[in-house]
Each structure stands twice: as C-alpha cells, then as structure tokens.
Design a protein around this motif. Structure first.
Motif, short mmCIF file in Angstrom:
data_model
loop_
_atom_site.label_atom_id
_atom_site.label_comp_id
_atom_site.label_asym_id
_atom_site.label_seq_id
_atom_site.Cartn_x
_atom_site.Cartn_y
_atom_site.Cartn_z
N ALA C 404 0.55 -0.80 -0.26
CA ALA C 404 -0.17 0.02 -0.27
C ALA C 404 0.85 1.68 0.07
CB ALA C 404 -0.83 -0.37 1.49
N GLY C 405 2.37 0.89 0.04
CA GLY C 405 3.26 2.20 -0.12
C GLY C 405 2.81 3.12 1.44
N LEU C 406 3.20 2.57 2.66
CA LEU C 406 2.71 3.10 3.70
C LEU C 406 3.89 3.24 4.61
CD1 LEU C 406 -1.19 2.16 4.76
CD2 LEU C 406 0.37 4.05 3.63
N PRO C 407 4.63 4.36 4.36
CA PRO C 407 5.79 4.17 5.97
C PRO C 407 5.63 3.16 6.99
CG PRO C 407 4.73 6.57 5.99
CD PRO C 407 3.65 5.42 5.43
N PRO C 408 6.73 2.85 7.69
CA PRO C 408 7.71 2.30 7.57
C PRO C 408 8.69 1.74 6.46
CG PRO C 408 7.49 1.26 9.67
CD PRO C 408 6.28 1.56 8.95
N LEU C 409 7.72 0.80 6.09
CA LEU C 409 8.35 0.05 5.15
C LEU C 409 8.88 0.70 3.80
CD1 LEU C 409 5.85 -3.00 6.28
CD2 LEU C 409 7.96 -2.21 7.59
N ASN C 410 8.85 -0.68 2.73
CA ASN C 410 9.65 -0.82 1.99
C ASN C 410 8.75 0.12 0.53
OD1 ASN C 410 7.63 -2.79 1.10
ND2 ASN C 410 10.10 -4.01 -0.18
N GLY C 411 7.55 -0.22 0.28
CA GLY C 411 6.84 0.88 -0.52
C GLY C 411 7.07 1.61 -0.53
N PHE C 412 6.89 1.90 0.81
CA PHE C 412 6.87 4.14 0.40
C PHE C 412 8.33 4.29 0.26
CE2 PHE C 412 7.14 7.79 2.97
CZ PHE C 412 6.30 8.69 2.54
N GLY C 492 12.41 -8.54 4.32
CA GLY C 492 13.06 -8.62 3.57
C GLY C 492 12.08 -7.17 3.46
N CYS C 493 10.70 -6.42 3.10
CA CYS C 493 10.41 -5.80 3.11
C CYS C 493 10.75 -4.89 4.49
CB CYS C 493 8.60 -5.90 3.20
SG CYS C 493 8.51 -6.68 1.70
N VAL C 494 10.25 -5.38 5.15
CA VAL C 494 10.84 -4.19 6.74
C VAL C 494 12.62 -3.97 6.55
CG1 VAL C 494 11.51 -4.30 9.21
CG2 VAL C 494 9.71 -5.53 8.12
N VAL C 495 13.33 -5.04 6.33
CA VAL C 495 14.85 -4.67 5.71
C VAL C 495 14.74 -3.08 5.41
CG1 VAL C 495 17.30 -5.52 5.35
CG2 VAL C 495 15.98 -6.58 6.91
N LEU C 496 14.45 -3.83 3.43
CA LEU C 496 14.17 -2.52 2.72
C LEU C 496 13.76 -1.50 3.14
CD1 LEU C 496 13.59 -5.30 -0.93
CD2 LEU C 496 16.11 -4.05 0.04
N GLY C 497 12.50 -1.72 3.53
CA GLY C 497 12.04 -0.46 4.20
C GLY C 497 12.79 0.66 5.00
N VAL C 498 13.68 0.04 5.96
CA VAL C 498 14.29 0.54 7.13
C VAL C 498 15.59 1.08 6.73
CG1 VAL C 498 15.17 0.72 9.73
CG2 VAL C 498 12.67 -0.81 8.67
N GLU C 537 18.23 19.40 2.71
CA GLU C 537 17.11 20.88 3.60
C GLU C 537 16.43 20.66 2.00
OE1 GLU C 537 20.06 20.96 2.70
OE2 GLU C 537 20.57 22.86 0.08
N ARG C 538 16.64 19.97 0.88
CA ARG C 538 15.17 19.94 -0.06
C ARG C 538 14.56 18.60 0.44
NH1 ARG C 538 14.38 20.82 -6.12
NH2 ARG C 538 12.46 19.27 -6.36
N ALA C 539 14.65 17.54 1.19
CA ALA C 539 13.84 16.91 1.62
C ALA C 539 14.27 15.54 2.16
CB ALA C 539 12.86 16.32 0.33
N SER C 540 14.09 14.92 3.06
CA SER C 540 14.38 13.29 3.86
C SER C 540 13.80 13.30 4.08
CB SER C 540 15.50 14.43 4.67
OG SER C 540 14.98 15.05 5.62
N TYR C 541 13.64 11.47 4.70
CA TYR C 541 13.52 10.58 5.54
C TYR C 541 14.08 9.45 6.46
CZ TYR C 541 10.24 6.64 5.19
OH TYR C 541 9.10 5.38 5.56
N SER C 542 13.52 9.13 7.71
CA SER C 542 14.11 8.87 7.95
C SER C 542 13.00 7.38 8.19
CB SER C 542 14.84 9.58 9.40
OG SER C 542 14.97 8.35 9.78
N PRO C 543 13.20 5.83 7.71
CA PRO C 543 12.05 5.05 7.88
C PRO C 543 12.78 4.65 9.74
CG PRO C 543 13.17 4.27 6.25
CD PRO C 543 14.15 6.32 7.16
N LEU C 544 13.76 4.35 9.38
CA LEU C 544 13.94 4.50 11.40
C LEU C 544 13.30 5.12 12.31
CD1 LEU C 544 15.84 1.13 11.99
CD2 LEU C 544 17.55 2.58 12.33
N LEU C 545 13.88 6.32 12.36
CA LEU C 545 12.89 7.44 12.96
C LEU C 545 11.56 6.61 13.01
CD1 LEU C 545 14.56 10.12 13.42
CD2 LEU C 545 15.48 8.35 15.00
#
Lengths: 220, 314, 675
Positions: C404-412, C492-498, C537-545
């Motif tokens: 579904a493309g939701l954080p914090p997993l890989n699809g997002f 795999g989904c979790v690791v690729l996402g995080v 500063e343009r855009a950042s994202y931290s799945p682990l956080l």
C-alpha cells in the motif's frame, strides 16, 4: 503602491479571472452563471483600473468605466430580465461528465500558457505574464459554449469570450484604441438584444430553449 | 542543542495536549453560531477522562488487531506532531520526514483504522472503512498537487525549509499560494471527516463515514481514537499554518521569541477554528458520491495554483 | 596448495552465478529421478534450491561494486558460443532473483501436495529450469543466448502454469500466456535484428558499437517496449496476467509476478540505456504515459476483483505501470541532461522493482496458504482468518502495508523517491513537459492511493470480519517450512524499508553504469539514518526514526494508559448500532467493497449487470466489471486471425491430387525464378 506590488495584484486578479472561468465551466444553474459573469466583469474592471493607475494610461480608465456599466450592470441585468421573462430562472442544466470537462480545461490552460510564453517574452508591459491567462479564459469560455445545450448559457459563454479578449488586449498592449472598444461594446450590447429576441422566437417555435431542436431545421 | 530539544518537547506536548482544546473551541464556536450555549471549550477533556475511566467492552470476534489499532493511530498522530514545525524550525526530529512522508504517516493511521473497522465484521464497520478509503484515495492526488506549489517556491518539500523561505522573504503576493491554500482547506475538511464530506456529530448510521468505523470501540480505545482525531485536526491546522501562514515561527535560537511564536500560533488557531465552525454552520453535508466532485474541485484549484506559479511568477 | 589458493583467488562472482545455475539444473535432474517422492523433492531439493538462491543473491551483491566481467562459454552452436557478462545492472537483478526466489523456494518445500496435477518431481525440474533460465536471461551477453534463455523461461513457466492441466480454464489461460509471450518474443527478436546494424554479429558488444540513426534507434526502442511490455503486462498486452496468475500453483505465481516480470524490465533497461547509443525525449514521454495508464488501469481493476489471486495479478499490472513510469521519467531526465535527477528516478525505479519482488511474492504465498487451508480463491467465501491463521495473517499485514506504499516499509521508500523525481519536473527545459508531467504525478498518486484501497479490501475481506463460511473455522495455519519462506520475504520488506541509504548506495553502481551519474551525497548527505532527495534541506525521510517513533509512542501510550487508568476489559456481543440480527452475510462483500470504484470510474469498465426482478423467488444480483480492451482489441484481432485462417483453409481440400498439384506448381515457380 510600488509597481511590483501592483503587478502582483494584477496577477492575483488574473488568477481570479481564470478561477471564475472554471467556475462558469462547471456551474449548473443559469442564475448563478449570470452572477459569475457579472463577477468576471467586475474583476476585469478592477484589473483594468489597476493597470491604468500603475502605468498612467488614462484611456484605460474610460474602458474600465465602460466595462463596469456594460458588463457588470447592463448585460447581467438584461440577461436576468430575460430569464425571468422566459421563466427559466431556476433552470438547472444537466451537465454530463464535469471531471472530464475540467481535465480538458486544464489541458487547455497548459496549452494557452505555452502558447503565450514566447509572446509574453517579447512584450514589455507590466502585465505581460497575464496574456496566457487571458488566452486560457477565451479557450475555456469556448469550451463552455461547446458543452452547453441550452441557449442562454451559450450566450453567456459568448460574452465570456469577449471578456477574455478584452483582458488579452489590456495585458498585451494596454488595451485597444477607444474607437474599437466602443464599437465592440456596442456590438455586444446589440448582440445581446438580438439574442434575446431570438430566444423568444426559438421558444415560440419549439417550446424549449434546448438548442438540439435546431437540428430539425436542417434540410434533408 | 538544548534549545532545539526544549522546543521539540514543548511543541510535542503542546500539540498532543492542546488538540482536544482546539476541538472544544470549534464546537463552542459552532454552538454560539447556532444560538446555543455550548458545553464549554474543556468538554473534550471531560469526555476523554470519562472514557479512560470506563471498562472496555470488546466485541466477541475482535482480534488483537482491533485492540492494536487505536494505539497505532494515536502514535502516528503524535509522531506527526513532533515533526511539523509549530513554534520553531530548528527541530532535531524535523528531518525525519518531509511533508510527503507526513501524508504517508496519516495514511498508515488510516489503514489501521479501516482494517480495525472491518475486524468485528459488522455491516456499518465495513461500510465506514470503504467510504473512508474512498475519500482518502480521492483526496491524496489533490493534496499532492497542493504541496507542489509551496515546494516549487521553496525548492523543497521539507517543512522547515518552506517556512524559512516563505516567512523570511519580503512580502510577495502569490496567487498560486492562495489557490493552493483553498485547495488545502478543502482537502483537510475531507481528511478530517468534517462537513461537507462527513459530519462528526451525526447520529444517522447511513451517512456516517468516520463515525461508522469506530462504532464498536469503547472506553480507553475510543478515547485514544477520539484524541488521535483531535490531534489529526491539529496537525492539519499546523501544516496549513506552516505552508501558508508561516509568519511568527521562530527560525533561530532565541528563548525570547518562543512566547511570541506561541502567541502567533494561538491567534492563528483561534481564527482558524472559528472559520471552521462558521463553514460547518453554513454548509450541509453532501451525498457520498458528491465527494468526488468536491475533491475534484480541490484538485483543480491546486493544479491551477501550480500552473499559475509556473506561468506567472517567474 | 598454491595452485588451489590461486584458483580460489581467481574465483569471481560470475563463477558463482554459473555454479548456481548448474546446481539448479542438477537439482532439477534429481527431481526427475524420484518423480513421486514428495518427501525427497519437498524436504531435500527445494531447500537446497533455496540455498543456491541465497548464494546467487550473495554473488550478485558482491558483483554490484566490482568491475564487469565477461566470459565465453563452451556451449551453444559451433561458431556461435554463449557470451555471458556480469555488470552492475545484471548483478542487481540477480540479487532480486536470488533474494525473492530463496523465500519462494523454501515456501514451495512445504507447499506442494501429492495428487495435484503434475507429479512433484516433474514440477521440480520445471521450477529449477525456470530459475536457471531467468538467471541466464540476466547474464546473457549476446542476442542468441538471450533469446534461448528467454524462450526457455517462457516455456518452462508455461508448463508450470498449466500443471493442473486437467482443468480447461487453466489450459486456456496457459495458451493465452504462451501466445502473448511469443508475440512479445517476436518483437524482441526484431529489436535485436535492428540493433546489430547489419553486421550479422549478435553479441551485445557489437550492438553497443553499432551506430544507429534516430529512426532505427526509435524503431528498436518501440519494438523493445512492445516485446518486453508483453512480458511485463504493460497496457494493452496485459491480458495474460489476470488469467495466468490465478491458474498457476501459488509459488509459481509468486515467482512469475515477483521475478519474471522484472526480467522484462531488465531487458528494457538493457536495450534502452546500454545497447542503444542514443535516446530521444519522446521515448520517455511515451513510457511515462503508458506506465501511468497501466498503473491506473491495473489498480482500478484490482479494486473490483473477487478472486484473490486475480486481484494480486491486477495489482502486479499496477506496479509494473509504476515501474514503467519511473523508467520513462528516467529517460526524460536523461535526455534533457539532468543527470542527477535521472539517477534519482532510476534508483526509484530499481528500488520499486526489488520492493515489488518481495511484497508481491509474500502476498501471493499468503494467498497460497489460504487457498490450501480453505480450498477457495473467491473472496466472497473467506473472512475472519486472522483468528485461525495468525502467522499468515500477521505476516500478510506486513505485505499489505508494504504494497500500500505506507511508511516505514519498503513500498513507501520507492514511491517517495519517485515522487521527489516528479517534483523536480517543473525544472525541465521543455515548457509543455514542465507543466504536464507534474499533473501526471497526480495520476501516480491516485494509483498509489487506490492501491491502499485495494489492499484494505484484500486484507480486510480475507483475514478480518466474521467467517463467511462455516468450514473456515477448520482453517489451519502455514506449515513451518512455509513460515520460513513467509518470514524471509516479510523480513525483506522491513529491511528494504528501514535502511534505504544502504540500498541506494548499492543501487548507485547501476546508476553510474546507466546514467553516468551517482546519487552519492544526494541521498546520504544527512547521514546513514536519513535518506534525502537531491539535498538534505530539500527533502529527507528517515524510516528508522519513523519505526522507532511509532513504536515508542505506542509503547508509551500503552504504559501510560495502564498506569494512569486501568486495563480492565470484558467481552460482549458486537453492538452495531443496536441492530439485533447480525450475520456474516451482512458484511461488505468483495463486490460491495469495490462498488464505489465501479461507480466513480464507470467509463473505465465494461459493466454487465443482472438485476433481479421484484417477483423473483430467489433474487440474485450479478454485476461483472470486464475489461473493455478485451472486447475492443483482443476479440477483433482473434476474429481477424480466425477469418484469415478460415480463408486460407480453402486451400486445404483434403484431396491428395490437389496437394500434389500445389507441390508441382511450387516446383515450377521456383525453377522459373532460379533459372
């Protein structure tokens, strides 16, 4: 008022014009359509006055006044009278597929913006950027005429085209010569009268203002 | 560093703690507008307190997912509250997400809400879930287009950068931003289950969207969900503020500026809440299949905003 | 000893890859030896195959950073040996193949049952050959080997799809698949024919050097898009996917959807960026438009499906559409010399490829277990399985959130990167593109949001609610071998996402090879914790956080509520607004859940409704949403082919004199011409 601020205000008004053009495209009620048309005229008056003020082009004050009288008061009043006399004040048109029309509208806007881009780079007026919007307004009004089936909204579409052209003239070259403007204003006024007469005739003949009845006039 | 950690903590507590107050304020304003006396702005706190004290009743078939969902929703909303710059842009946590990732976080909370609604297996629950997902699907493209415009101006989707760009410059009128702001307002009405898309105070099951999803919840679970949706409203308000009305947010280290920022925030929230109440009083709820048109209009406005930005404001 | 260590030092990743392929073929051969021994095939061969997959993934990972290696094998025809080459692009797809197939193989070890169509041993041969053929496609370095491997892949998967060949529907699904696969293969063959540039030498090295005019390059690109598109399921060559995937045994569906579709993407990337010397902007626009249309089409049809595997098949079409859109965006940026942006878009595309391999395989395997324990694929007969199959349900939830493309997993992560690339399009020099492509981003977001809708339907109807049939109470959970496979893919989904920064670091080797630009500091500029697009500063994202933040907030809330208040709870009947009667049939069905989509996007579907009349004793409502393209494109083509063949069949009179006459006339004509 600094020139840049005036320029930004004109941009804002231009954006409003575009918004009203879209609102007209999606408006179902005839009465609201007339009000929207009046508002479009009013925004036009404001922007013309603003251009006149910031550039010192005095003849634009006259055309603003002319627009105010004709397009904000006279024409809406005539149209209003007309729909009361025709007893279609609460008419609601069934518009099919508004989303598709809107998407088409967006494509037209993109087309108009790109068309105006090279022209506005040549122009030296403060309003040069708004040329794209003016063209978009013309195209959108045209689209509105195409999608309507009733006669009155079509006439409003026609008048909206004239609004767009007027705005285009203001933004590209600070307006047309006064003679031309008077001529156009007179044409529009007379045109509306003639349309009014036609409406009555059409309804006499077909008992309806739906223009697809006109197809019957075709000779086989 | 201490400064930023302090502001971070302060604003998280502020958002989580004051969210029910915002809801109370909106309800109170609406009561006034409708010539009622209202229950007072503190009423949501009383309701939450009452709900937390009650014993939870769980439907027979409910799975662990059903019990987990309220905590996930609350957690997601609280996390969003730590990321949006409300008082200051210098937040240690802000880099964790840009505005798109925040939307993703909202969507995560929604997914759990919808799944939990289907869990018990009642007719209304699944109907609510379906409608909620539908509205969300249609709202998200519009929301993205809304974000395009400010991010084009600031060359960034990160909220602190947008705030710094927009608040810092000399005052410029951006018609594109005005369009985007209206579109954002419409989308947030839909996303927060407000009139005209949904009615938060309705008692008619067939017209419910959000309420239908939480029919089976009680006590602390219900309290958490209510609180989470209050925080969601708060979050959308502060995202809107930081995108479109960023003046007053502190950009550098300065203890003295924080009270100013607080005052500015309160003023904006009070005005925004009152405006929301006014709008809800003036309009009626639409049929569910009118929602696509409503959100389509928001989309149109957002696209126009972006195009005007590209064509006019170079 | 010295010679041994010298050999060991010379062992390269490519040798490992070839070794794994040989091992797969040997395992397949062993399967033939003991055709009917389920225990040997299941508990011996398939786990060994999974280990081989892991070795392959490891070799691919090692080869990602290494310089490319090439070899000429002593196989193939005389004077036409097989060339193989392992570069960053191949290595990436080998990692994808190895990583996903490891989970699928170990799952298959516990999946196959006695007495389902083809005997397990034969199944094992086909399965291993399929795997080896996919690896061969990826490392092939000449058109001859590529086509041989491609056809082997198509044929082995055809036999796998039709392993339950006693059912007519499965046979016809297999036929459709084979047909489209071959039409596609013709396109690819012609594409290679153009690219060799008249030398008659079909190695990729000559193709890279062959100078092509814009016209011929465009022709080659269009043929490649057509040929590989038919394999990938790009509109309008998508028709085989929703037929073949439900027909195939589940691990095969997973392998086909998760991995085989990606070989088509691999081919497209190989031809466009590696073999062709020039690229034109309109190719990118074409791919982007086609991709977005495919994505929207796939997800809308997924929303109205009632068969869980068909739903996933349509969802695969959607994801292929997203990947193709990313590919188009890469091409656009690349041709406008926006190198760093092209690298960003390409990274997003590749990232989505590997993500899709993991989450789609996971979900297919989940449906496999559900199918085994309930014997139905129809969503209308499922429900409430989370109570009886907790392992499958909770692992399936991970797949659901990922797809579904939701954080914090890989699809997002991949969708976020792609959106960032879309956000940069207003900077393109072409003013039309700079205005139109951002509007295309809205279509992409709509597809992604609808995917969320579809997955709520998928998960909610299968696992949540009340069971719609009584027999569901006897559903059993996955076996332990199946669980290992599911856990591997979910992990795999979790690791690729995080840890996206690490993944993107590996993808950079491919970026460097295809676009000549690195993401490098662009994505990792803010440390390993934050992935950023262009600049921090343009855009950042931290799945682990994100993950830690949500978990911390969750835990803190839980503890606080317990501490400040209480944790008392009791059970009672569901309230449902006080309505007294509640049966499982009153829940939303799969049709009901799809109804709003059917209504809003009505023009997309060909809707066939049968309403009951008021006087029916047993009123039945039936509503089918069918594919318009099937009626507008496939059936007319089929009719035309039938008509042509019927016209030609006049020649077939059945009388032997006439046939002799044909031969005689042919002979005469040839003699006249050869004279």
């Amino acid at each position: 008022m600094t020139p840049t601020f005036a320029g930004q205000l004109i941009n804002l008004l231009a954006a409003l014009l575009l918004l009203i053009a879209f609102a007209m495209l999606s408006q179902r009620r005839v009465l609201s359509l007339i009000y929207l048309f009046a508002w479009q005229g009013f925004v036009l008056v404001l922007s013309t006055t603003l251009v006149a003020y910031s550039t010192g082009q005095h003849h634009l004050y006259y055309s603003a006044a002319l627009t105010l009288i004709l397009k904000v008061f006279a024409l809406p009043w005539i149209l209003h009278r007309l729909i009361i006399r025709l007893n279609i004040k609460w008419d609601v048109e069934t518009l099919i597929n508004i989303p598709t029309t809107m998407l088409l509208g967006i494509v037209l806007v993109i087309f108009a913006f790109n068309l105006a881009l090279p022209i506005s780079q040549l122009a030296s007026t403060v309003t040069k950027n708004t040329l794209g919007i003016a063209m978009a307004c013309v195209l959108l009004a045209f689209l509105m005429m195409i999608t309507r089936r009733k006669a009155v909204p079509q006439v409003i579409g026609f008048l909206a085209i004239e609004n767009g052209l007027f705005f285009a003239a203001t933004s590209a070259t600070y307006g047309m010569p006064m003679v031309v403007e008077f001529g156009v204003a007179l044409d529009v006024l007379v045109g509306t009268f003639i349309f009014g007469i036609f409406f009555f005739q059409i309804r006499e003949t077909f008992d309806s203002l739906d223009i697809h009845h006109l197809e019957k006039l075709k000779e086989d | 560093m201490i400064h930023s950690i302090f502001t971070q903590l302060l604003q998280t507590l502020l958002i989580v703690g004051l969210a029910p107050l915002l809801v109370g304020w909106v309800n109170q304003c609406r009561a006034w507008l409708q010539n009622k006396s209202g229950a007072g702005v503190l009423q949501p706190y009383r309701v939450l307190h009452k709900l937390f004290n009650k014993d939870a009743v769980l439907a027979d078939g409910a799975s662990p997912l059903f019990r987990l969902a309220p905590y996930v929703q609350f957690g997601c909303m609280a996390l969003v509250g730590t990321i949006v710059p409300v008082l200051a842009t210098d937040l240690p946590f802000a880099a964790a997400a840009d505005v798109i990732a925040l939307v993703g976080l909202f969507a995560l909370a929604r997914l759990f809400a919808a799944l939990a609604a289907m869990d018990v297996g009642t007719a209304f629950g699944s109907m609510g879930a379906r409608r909620e997902m539908l509205v969300a699907c249609l709202a998200e493209p519009a929301l993205l287009m809304v974000f395009f415009t400010p991010s084009l101006i600031a060359q960034s989707t990160s909220l602190p950068t947008i705030v710094e760009t927009l608040a810092h410059r000399e005052f410029v009128l951006y018609p594109s931003l005005a369009f985007a702001a209206i579109a954002f307002y419409m989308v947030s009405l839909a996303e927060n289950a407000r009139i005209p898309v949904d009615n938060p105070t309705t008692h008619l099951e067939l017209t419910m969207i959000h309420e239908a999803m939480i029919l089976e919840y009680s006590a602390r679970h219900l309290a958490l969900i209510e609180w989470a949706s209050a925080i969601k409203l708060m979050n959308y308000s502060v995202i809107g503020i930081s995108l479109f009305l960023p003046w007053g947010i502190v950009e550098a280290e300065g203890w003295l500026l924080i009270p100013v920022a607080l005052a500015a925030l309160f003023a904006k929230l009070l005005a925004g809440g009152a405006a929301l109440a006014l709008l809800e009083t003036l309009s009626a709820k639409m049929r569910i299949f009118r929602a696509p048109e409503f959100l389509g209009t928001a989309f149109l406005l957002a696209v126009l905003g972006m195009l005007i930005r590209l064509a006019l404001e170079k | 000893m010295d010679s041994l260590s010298a050999i060991a030092a010379n062992v390269q990743p490519l040798h490992f890859v070839l070794g794994v392929m040989v091992a797969w073929l040997i395992l397949g051969g062993l399967g033939l030896v003991a055709q009917h021994s389920l225990d040997f095939v299941g508990h011996g061969l398939f786990p060994a195959s999974a280990v081989a997959s892991l070795v392959l993934a490891g070799a691919g990972l090692a080869a990602l950073g290494a310089p490319s290696q090439a070899m000429i094998l002593a196989l193939g025809l005389p004077d036409l040996p097989f060339h193989v080459r392992l570069d960053a692009l191949s290595a990436f797809f080998l990692v994808l193949l190895g990583g996903a197939s490891a989970g699928i193989s170990i799952y298959s070890a516990g999946y196959f049952r006695q007495g389902e169509g083809t005997p397990p041993g034969v199944h094992c041969v086909l399965y291993q050959v399929f795997l080896a053929a996919m690896a061969a496609v990826i490392i092939a370095d000449d058109a001859y080997m590529f086509m041989v491997a491609w056809e082997t892949m198509a044929l082995s998967s055809y036999f796998l799809v039709t392993s339950n060949h006693k059912i007519p529907a499965i046979r016809s699904a297999g036929f459709l698949y084979l047909l489209l696969a071959h039409i596609g293969a013709i396109g690819i063959l012609l594409c290679f024919g153009i690219m060799q540039g008249g030398h008659g030498d079909y190695t990729f090295a000559t193709m890279r050097a062959a100078p092509l005019t814009e016209f011929w390059a465009s022709a080659a690109f269009l043929l490649a898009l057509f040929g590989f598109g038919a394999k990938a399921g790009v509109l309008p060559m998508h028709a085989w996917l929703p037929e073949a995937h439900p027909a195939a045994p589940t691990p095969v569906s997973a392998l086909m959807s998760g991995v085989m579709l990606k070989t088509a993407i691999y081919g497209l990337l190989r031809v466009t960026f590696d073999l062709l010397q020039i690229q034109l902007p309109w190719w990118g626009v074409l791919a982007l438009v086609l991709g977005l249309m495919t994505a929207l089409f796939g997800v809308m049809f997924a929303a109205v499906q009632t068969d869980m595997k068909r739903l996933l098949a349509y969802s695969s079409i959607e994801n292929i559409g997203i990947i193709l859109a990313g590919f188009g965006l890469t091409l656009i940026f690349h041709t406008y010399n926006a190198g760093p942006l092209a690298a960003l878009a390409l990274a997003a595309t590749l990232y989505h490829c590997i993500n899709h391999a993991f989450f789609k395989s996971l979900l297919f395997l989940v449906t496999g277990t559900v199918l085994h324990s309930t014997n139905t694929r129809s969503l209308g007969k499922l429900g409430g399985l989370i109570r009886h199959m907790p392992w499958v349900a909770w692992l399936g939830l991970i797949g659901t959130i990922a797809i579904a493309g939701l954080p914090p997993l890989n699809g997002f992560v991949s969708e976020w990167l792609l959106l960032q690339a879309f956000l940069a399009t207003p900077g393109l020099p072409s003013s039309y593109l700079s205005m139109l492509v951002p509007v295309g981003a809205a279509a992409f977001v709509l597809a992604a949001a609808l995917a969320g809708y579809v997955m709520v339907k998928f998960y909610g109807v299968i696992f949540l609610g009340q069971p719609r049939e009584e027999k569901l109470a006897r559903a059993h959970d996955a076996t332990w071998l199946e669980r290992i496979g599911l856990v591997w893919l979910a992990a795999g989904c979790v690791v690729l996402g995080v840890v996206p920064v690490f993944v993107l670091g590996q993808l950079d080797h491919v970026n460097a090879m295809l676009t000549g630009h690195l993401l490098g500091q662009q994505v990792g500029g803010a440390g390993w914790l934050f992935v950023s697009a262009m600049a921090p500063e343009r855009a950042s994202y931290s799945p682990l956080l994100f993950l830690l933040g949500v978990l911390a907030a969750l835990g803190a809330t839980f503890a606080l509520v317990r501490k400040l208040y209480h944790g008392r709870m009791r059970r009672g009947p569901a309230w449902d607004c006080g309505f007294p009667l509640q049966t499982a049939r009153m829940q939303d069905t799969a049709e009901g859940f799809g109804q709003p989509i059917k209504q809003i996007f009505e023009p997309v579907f060909r809707i066939d409704r049968h309403m009951p009349s008021p006087f029916d004793e047993l009123p039945r409502y039936e509503g089918k949403a069918e594919d318009k393209l099937w009626y507008a494109l496939y059936l007319p083509v089929a009719r035309a082919v039938e008509w042509i063949s019927a016209s030609i069949s006049i020649l077939q009179s059945g009388r032997i004199h006439i046939y002799l006459l044909y031969s005689f006339v042919t002979l005469l004509v040839l003699l006249i011409f050869v004279r």
